[in-house]
Design a protein around this motif. Structure first.
Motif, short mmCIF file in Angstrom:
data_model
loop_
_atom_site.label_atom_id
_atom_site.label_comp_id
_atom_site.label_asym_id
_atom_site.label_seq_id
_atom_site.Cartn_x
_atom_site.Cartn_y
_atom_site.Cartn_z
N SER A 82 0.83 -1.20 0.00
CA SER A 82 0.00 0.00 0.00
C SER A 82 0.86 1.25 0.00
O SER A 82 1.96 1.28 0.57
N THR A 141 2.39 1.35 6.49
CA THR A 141 1.67 0.08 6.31
C THR A 141 2.62 -1.04 5.93
O THR A 141 2.18 -2.15 5.61
N GLY A 189 0.53 -6.70 7.47
CA GLY A 189 -0.27 -7.92 7.63
C GLY A 189 0.61 -9.13 7.84
O GLY A 189 0.35 -9.96 8.73
N ASP A 192 -7.94 -1.35 -3.71
CA ASP A 192 -8.53 -2.65 -3.38
C ASP A 192 -7.50 -3.77 -3.48
O ASP A 192 -7.54 -4.74 -2.70
N LYS A 252 -5.50 -4.55 -0.33
CA LYS A 252 -6.23 -4.94 0.89
C LYS A 252 -6.15 -6.46 1.10
O LYS A 252 -6.06 -7.23 0.15
N SER A 253 -6.19 -6.85 2.36
CA SER A 253 -6.25 -8.27 2.70
C SER A 253 -6.76 -8.39 4.14
O SER A 253 -6.61 -7.45 4.93
N PRO A 254 -7.35 -9.52 4.51
CA PRO A 254 -7.79 -9.71 5.89
C PRO A 254 -6.65 -9.55 6.90
O PRO A 254 -6.85 -9.00 7.98
N ARG A 298 -3.99 -7.68 6.64
CA ARG A 298 -3.63 -6.27 6.77
C ARG A 298 -4.70 -5.52 7.57
O ARG A 298 -4.38 -4.63 8.35
N GLU A 299 -5.95 -5.87 7.38
CA GLU A 299 -7.01 -5.25 8.15
C GLU A 299 -6.90 -5.61 9.62
O GLU A 299 -7.13 -4.78 10.50
N ALA A 300 -6.51 -6.87 9.90
CA ALA A 300 -6.33 -7.31 11.29
C ALA A 300 -5.16 -6.57 11.93
O ALA A 300 -5.22 -6.18 13.10
N GLU A 360 -4.10 -3.56 11.15
CA GLU A 360 -4.52 -2.19 11.40
C GLU A 360 -5.44 -2.11 12.62
O GLU A 360 -5.33 -1.17 13.43
N ALA A 361 -6.33 -3.07 12.75
CA ALA A 361 -7.24 -3.10 13.91
C ALA A 361 -6.43 -3.25 15.21
O ALA A 361 -6.72 -2.59 16.21
#
Length: 298
Positions: free
Chosen positions: A87, A92, A106, A280, A283-285, A287-289, A291-292
């Motif tokens: 990204s 990131t 991620g 888009d 993005k990946s699950p 990477r979202e995890a 960030e969370a």
């Protein structure tokens, strides 16, 4: 004149003296334009006055063909572990000092979950325990002429040690080794006159080298320079290429141009779709995890 001689065209003859290519006469293209050939440096120099205007025109066309070609990906490339595009959003991804690889957050987070965070997620080198060990790993990569490591050593000399002269030397070497970020940073230094004298020719050179390799911010800056010089069509070309890679500033510049009627609707719509596709793709699950988890820790 023989039939063989009649078939020889201008491109197989020296543009200056007219000698045809033979076993003992090797013709070489004009290095700038590739339009004509010469049998030697002497002929090239003698023919220069007649050829100069056409040569410069074609050389500029060839330059633009390279400059305005859409790169396949941004300068960051793909994460070497998950193989997804890295990204453009700052922080990131992380550079590993041991191997100079850029790892997405991620994959770095996944290594923590799997409890292997004491080793590099890519090369499995033990994670340095302190700054001294990190510096040793970095220096090993510098000595191996790793362009990313050389560039980061330049940053270290500039930010941590205040050694501006050494910093410019490292960044220049990294750029010569093909590092696009080094090209981008050198362009900024020469633009602002920081550590070096202001030099617009070097600003453009380093910005173009970075942009050709897929550096969106360098491409955006080139667009701004073209706009300032009244060449809005060229500015738009730069911004479209950068927006297609996911650059927000370039998309906003296109949005402003569209709002005042200087950019066609279909061109702006295409850039908007490509920009979203680039976001888009990064993005990946995992990477979202990551960030969370980062947000939860703040």
């Amino acid at each position: 004149m023989s039939a063989e001689a009649e078939t020889i065209d201008d491109t197989s003859m020296c543009a200056s003296c007219g000698n045809a290519a033979k076993d003992d006469v090797k013709l070489k293209n004009c290095t700038a334009c590739h339009l004509v050939k010469y049998c030697g440096v002497k002929c090239q120099r003698e023919h220069r006055p007649q050829h100069k205007r056409e040569c410069r025109k074609r050389a500029a066309e060839l330059h633009d063909e390279i400059l305005f070609k859409q790169p396949e990906s941004s300068h960051l490339g793909d994460c070497p572990i998950c193989c997804l595009p890295l990204s453009l959003v700052p922080k990131t991804c992380i550079m590993m000092a041991c191997c100079s690889k850029m790892i997405c957050n991620g994959c770095d987070y996944a290594s923590v979950i799997r409890k292997i965070d004491d080793k590099c997620p890519f090369c499995r080198h033990p994670t340095p325990e302190n700054e001294e060990e990190t510096d040793k790993d970095l220096m090993k990569r510098v000595e191996a002429n790793d362009p990313v490591a050389v560039r980061n050593m330049g940053f270290k000399r500039y930010n941590d040690e205040g050694d501006n002269e050494s910093a410019i030397e490292y960044l220049t070497k990294a750029a010569e080794l093909g590092d696009l970020v080094a090209h981008f940073e050198l362009a900024n230094f020469y633009r602002d006159g920081e550590c070096v004298g202001k030099d617009m020719k070097k600003v453009i050179y380093h910005s173009e080298q970075a942009a050709i390799g897929g550096h969106p911010m360098a491409r955006y800056n080139l667009g701004c320079v073209e706009e300032e010089n009244g060449r809005f069509e060229r500015a738009v070309k730069h911004w479209i290429i950068a927006a297609n890679l996911g650059d927000d500033k370039s998309l906003n510049a296109l949005k402003k141009g569209y709002a005042v009627g200087r950019i066609q609707k279909e061109d702006f719509a295409a850039a908007l779709r490509a920009h979203q596709a680039a976001l888009d793709a990064a993005k990946s699950p995992q990477r979202e995890a990551a960030e969370a988890a980062r947000l939860n820790n703040h």
